[in-house]
Design a protein around this motif. Structure first.
Motif, PDB file in Angstrom:
ATOM      1  N   VAL A 179       0.838  -1.203   0.000  1.00  0.00           N
ATOM      2  CA  VAL A 179       0.000   0.000   0.000  1.00  0.00           C
ATOM      3  C   VAL A 179       0.873   1.253   0.000  1.00  0.00           C
ATOM      4  O   VAL A 179       0.563   2.244  -0.680  1.00  0.00           O
ATOM      5  N   LEU A 180       1.966   1.225   0.741  1.00  0.00           N
ATOM      6  CA  LEU A 180       2.878   2.374   0.758  1.00  0.00           C
ATOM      7  C   LEU A 180       3.444   2.650  -0.630  1.00  0.00           C
ATOM      8  O   LEU A 180       3.545   3.810  -1.054  1.00  0.00           O
ATOM      9  N   VAL A 181       3.836   1.599  -1.332  1.00  0.00           N
ATOM     10  CA  VAL A 181       4.374   1.773  -2.683  1.00  0.00           C
ATOM     11  C   VAL A 181       3.286   2.301  -3.618  1.00  0.00           C
ATOM     12  O   VAL A 181       3.532   3.192  -4.436  1.00  0.00           O
ATOM     13  N   TRP A 182       2.078   1.782  -3.505  1.00  0.00           N
ATOM     14  CA  TRP A 182       0.972   2.257  -4.328  1.00  0.00           C
ATOM     15  C   TRP A 182       0.717   3.743  -4.082  1.00  0.00           C
ATOM     16  O   TRP A 182       0.476   4.511  -5.012  1.00  0.00           O
ATOM     17  N   HIS A 183       0.781   4.160  -2.831  1.00  0.00           N
ATOM     18  CA  HIS A 183       0.521   5.549  -2.491  1.00  0.00           C
ATOM     19  C   HIS A 183       1.732   6.460  -2.669  1.00  0.00           C
ATOM     20  O   HIS A 183       1.618   7.672  -2.433  1.00  0.00           O
ATOM     21  N   TYR A 184       2.848   5.892  -3.104  1.00  0.00           N
ATOM     22  CA  TYR A 184       4.017   6.739  -3.359  1.00  0.00           C
ATOM     23  C   TYR A 184       3.712   7.759  -4.446  1.00  0.00           C
ATOM     24  O   TYR A 184       4.307   8.845  -4.481  1.00  0.00           O
ATOM     25  N   GLN A 185       2.779   7.432  -5.313  1.00  0.00           N
ATOM     26  CA  GLN A 185       2.401   8.346  -6.392  1.00  0.00           C
ATOM     27  C   GLN A 185       1.862   9.673  -5.862  1.00  0.00           C
ATOM     28  O   GLN A 185       1.828  10.672  -6.592  1.00  0.00           O
TER      29      GLN A 185
ATOM     30  N   PRO B 167      10.701   5.708  -8.598  1.00  0.00           N
ATOM     31  CA  PRO B 167      11.948   4.940  -8.448  1.00  0.00           C
ATOM     32  C   PRO B 167      11.706   3.440  -8.348  1.00  0.00           C
ATOM     33  O   PRO B 167      10.682   3.003  -7.821  1.00  0.00           O
ATOM     34  N   PHE B 168      12.665   2.676  -8.873  1.00  0.00           N
ATOM     35  CA  PHE B 168      12.623   1.210  -8.862  1.00  0.00           C
ATOM     36  C   PHE B 168      11.377   0.678  -9.569  1.00  0.00           C
ATOM     37  O   PHE B 168      10.878  -0.406  -9.236  1.00  0.00           O
ATOM     38  N   TYR B 169      10.893   1.421 -10.557  1.00  0.00           N
ATOM     39  CA  TYR B 169       9.634   1.035 -11.183  1.00  0.00           C
ATOM     40  C   TYR B 169       9.720  -0.355 -11.826  1.00  0.00           C
ATOM     41  O   TYR B 169       8.790  -1.160 -11.700  1.00  0.00           O
ATOM     42  N   SER B 170      10.804  -0.639 -12.504  1.00  0.00           N
ATOM     43  CA  SER B 170      10.909  -1.934 -13.186  1.00  0.00           C
ATOM     44  C   SER B 170      10.880  -3.093 -12.196  1.00  0.00           C
ATOM     45  O   SER B 170      10.336  -4.160 -12.494  1.00  0.00           O
ATOM     46  N   SER B 171      11.460  -2.888 -11.014  1.00  0.00           N
ATOM     47  CA  SER B 171      11.489  -3.954 -10.008  1.00  0.00           C
ATOM     48  C   SER B 171      10.191  -4.030  -9.209  1.00  0.00           C
ATOM     49  O   SER B 171       9.785  -5.113  -8.776  1.00  0.00           O
ATOM     50  N   LEU B 172       9.561  -2.887  -8.994  1.00  0.00           N
ATOM     51  CA  LEU B 172       8.358  -2.831  -8.153  1.00  0.00           C
ATOM     52  C   LEU B 172       7.097  -2.554  -8.967  1.00  0.00           C
ATOM     53  O   LEU B 172       6.090  -2.107  -8.419  1.00  0.00           O
ATOM     54  N   ARG B 173       7.146  -2.867 -10.246  1.00  0.00           N
ATOM     55  CA  ARG B 173       6.036  -2.495 -11.127  1.00  0.00           C
ATOM     56  C   ARG B 173       4.709  -3.057 -10.646  1.00  0.00           C
ATOM     57  O   ARG B 173       3.688  -2.366 -10.682  1.00  0.00           O
TER      58      ARG B 173
ATOM     59  N   ASP C  17      11.245  21.541  -6.122  1.00  0.00           N
ATOM     60  CA  ASP C  17      10.581  20.595  -7.027  1.00  0.00           C
ATOM     61  C   ASP C  17      10.526  19.225  -6.352  1.00  0.00           C
ATOM     62  O   ASP C  17      11.444  18.429  -6.437  1.00  0.00           O
ATOM     63  N   ARG C  18       9.435  18.969  -5.652  1.00  0.00           N
ATOM     64  CA  ARG C  18       9.325  17.723  -4.891  1.00  0.00           C
ATOM     65  C   ARG C  18       9.243  16.502  -5.788  1.00  0.00           C
ATOM     66  O   ARG C  18       9.588  15.389  -5.371  1.00  0.00           O
ATOM     67  N   MET C  19       8.787  16.673  -7.027  1.00  0.00           N
ATOM     68  CA  MET C  19       8.717  15.537  -7.940  1.00  0.00           C
ATOM     69  C   MET C  19      10.112  15.052  -8.314  1.00  0.00           C
ATOM     70  O   MET C  19      10.351  13.847  -8.418  1.00  0.00           O
ATOM     71  N   ASP C  20      11.046  15.992  -8.496  1.00  0.00           N
ATOM     72  CA  ASP C  20      12.420  15.602  -8.781  1.00  0.00           C
ATOM     73  C   ASP C  20      13.017  14.831  -7.608  1.00  0.00           C
ATOM     74  O   ASP C  20      13.766  13.868  -7.795  1.00  0.00           O
ATOM     75  N   ILE C  21      12.681  15.273  -6.395  1.00  0.00           N
ATOM     76  CA  ILE C  21      13.176  14.571  -5.203  1.00  0.00           C
ATOM     77  C   ILE C  21      12.559  13.187  -5.112  1.00  0.00           C
ATOM     78  O   ILE C  21      13.236  12.192  -4.841  1.00  0.00           O
ATOM     79  N   ALA C  22      11.255  13.106  -5.353  1.00  0.00           N
ATOM     80  CA  ALA C  22      10.551  11.830  -5.234  1.00  0.00           C
ATOM     81  C   ALA C  22      11.010  10.807  -6.264  1.00  0.00           C
ATOM     82  O   ALA C  22      10.844   9.600  -6.054  1.00  0.00           O
TER      83      ALA C  22
ATOM     84  N   PHE D 257      13.182   7.460  -1.917  1.00  0.00           N
ATOM     85  CA  PHE D 257      12.231   6.354  -1.767  1.00  0.00           C
ATOM     86  C   PHE D 257      12.613   5.479  -0.585  1.00  0.00           C
ATOM     87  O   PHE D 257      11.770   5.163   0.269  1.00  0.00           O
ATOM     88  N   VAL D 258      13.878   5.093  -0.518  1.00  0.00           N
ATOM     89  CA  VAL D 258      14.352   4.231   0.575  1.00  0.00           C
ATOM     90  C   VAL D 258      14.194   4.944   1.913  1.00  0.00           C
ATOM     91  O   VAL D 258      13.738   4.357   2.908  1.00  0.00           O
ATOM     92  N   PHE D 259      14.594   6.226   1.941  1.00  0.00           N
ATOM     93  CA  PHE D 259      14.475   7.001   3.175  1.00  0.00           C
ATOM     94  C   PHE D 259      13.032   7.095   3.637  1.00  0.00           C
ATOM     95  O   PHE D 259      12.726   6.927   4.825  1.00  0.00           O
ATOM     96  N   TYR D 260      12.128   7.354   2.707  1.00  0.00           N
ATOM     97  CA  TYR D 260      10.713   7.506   3.042  1.00  0.00           C
ATOM     98  C   TYR D 260      10.137   6.218   3.611  1.00  0.00           C
ATOM     99  O   TYR D 260       9.480   6.222   4.668  1.00  0.00           O
TER     100      TYR D 260
END
Length: 376
Positions: free
Chosen positions: A24-30, A50-56, A316-321, A327-330
């Motif tokens: 759920v956390l990964v889904w809501h990362y958007q 981030p890590f989209y290919s691995s966490l698609r 620019d929070r999107m660049d950070i995200a 991602f790992v820190f969050y």
């Protein structure tokens, strides 16, 4: 001091809860990519994360974690209340209220404050748009998703708990009238399915059906374990789970019906069966599972706070995200904070409320298995 756990605690089920919370956390990362409240990330832009290919699969289908929780809730409730059909409505209500409401209220007030700050500081609110007094009242009464809402509001993930509260009423009626047994669980599931005319009618229907399905899985496992050698249940669970995974792999597509109504129950069956033959996640499962409810309710306040500060200082929070480091820190921050909240907020508030509402429960309440749903 950690609470006393019963001998019947299923650590692997705890672990599954934690893993589903991560989904759920990964889904809501958007949410970090929402420019303002109600303006979501386009599906075509999801690969920016981030890590989209691995966490698609999590980025695309993590929302189904809610359905998994509903199945898991049924399994957990049948496990916790199977020998407690003499429980009173008052005690049942106190257990649920003390478990769910304190953290809900705290995070609701926190999000309300943060959204007010965001509106004042940057001229718009974050993530969810319907943060008015009317929706605040709905949230106060845990009625945020009962059909009276205009859309998602405040700490919106609580919507799944809002829906599940109605299911608790059905469960208590079932518990007191039929008692938890394999035959009654099968009949209850059939009656609910027919009454709601299938699983796709609405959220209440799907929640109640999946809850009953999870209960049936518990009773099937209990029945198998009581009549066959202990390796039979794990073998059956492994066979079913593997077959379903192979089927989904061959199809090459996410089939929600197969995943939710077959794979999810089989995974829970596998986790519980593995425990009976000594394959247990033990302390790790306990630690991971304990963070579930807090992580579910605290991640949106964290996001709103970060997004407001970033917008205020024109960052620019999107660049950070987009960065893997963030991602790992969050994710790590959410789970570490959730562990702290569980120990220092959830448990103490639960005990105080139980002692206040019913002093007779003071010593008994903490014996209740902690494999609770999100609400589990």
């Amino acid at each position: 001091m950690s609470p006393t756990r019963t001998a019947a605690t299923i650590f692997n089920v705890d672990f599954l809860r934690g893993i589903t919370a991560l989904a759920v956390l990964v889904w809501h990362y958007q949410h970090f990519f929402y420019p303002s409240a109600g303006v979501s990330l386009a599906v075509t832009d999801r690969p920016l994360q981030p890590f989209y290919s691995s966490l698609r699969w999590l980025y695309e289908y993590g929302a189904n974690g809610v359905q998994f929780f509903w199945v898991l809730s049924g399994f957990v409730f049948f496990h916790a209340y199977r020998s407690r059909d003499n429980i009173s409505l008052k005690e049942f209500f106190i257990n649920r209220f003390s478990r769910l409401y304190p953290l809900h209220l705290m995070t609701l007030l926190l999000v309300a404050l943060l959204q007010t700050v965001s509106q004042y500081a940057v001229g718009h609110q974050q993530i969810y748009p319907f943060n008015d007094f009317y929706h605040f009242l709905l949230n106060i009464f845990l009625a945020s998703h009962w059909g009276f809402q205009k859309g998602y509001s405040f700490n919106a993930p609580i919507w799944s708990v809002s829906v599940e509260i109605i299911t608790y009423i059905f469960f208590f009626a079932y518990l007191k009238t039929a008692g938890i047994r394999l035959c009654s669980a099968l009949v209850w599931l059939a009656v609910i399915y027919v009454a709601f005319q299938g699983p796709d009618t609405n959220s209440f229907a799907q929640c109640t059906i999946l809850f009953a399905l999870g209960g049936l899985v518990h009773e099937l496992q209990f029945w198998i374990n009581s009549r066959t050698p202990k390796w039979v249940s794990p073998l059956g669970a492994i066979t079913l789970t593997t077959s379903l995974l192979v089927y989904l792999y061959i199809k090459g597509a996410w089939n929600p019906t197969v995943v939710v109504f077959a794979l999810f129950p089989s995974l829970i069956w596998l986790a519980a069966s593995a425990e009976t033959i000594g394959f247990s996640s033990g302390r790790i499962g306990e630690l991971v599972g304990n963070t579930t409810y807090a992580s579910y309710l605290i991640h949106v306040p964290i996001q709103v706070a970060f997004m407001t500060v970033a917008d205020l200082f024109l960052i620019d929070r999107m660049d950070i995200a987009k960065t893997p480091a963030f991602f790992v820190f969050y994710i790590a921050a959410v789970f570490l904070l959730s562990h702290f909240i569980f120990k220092h907020v959830e448990l103490p508030s639960k005990r105080r409320i139980q002692a206040w509402l019913n002093p007779a429960l003071r010593n008994r309440a903490i014996q209740e298995p902690l494999i609770q749903p999100l609400k589990s």
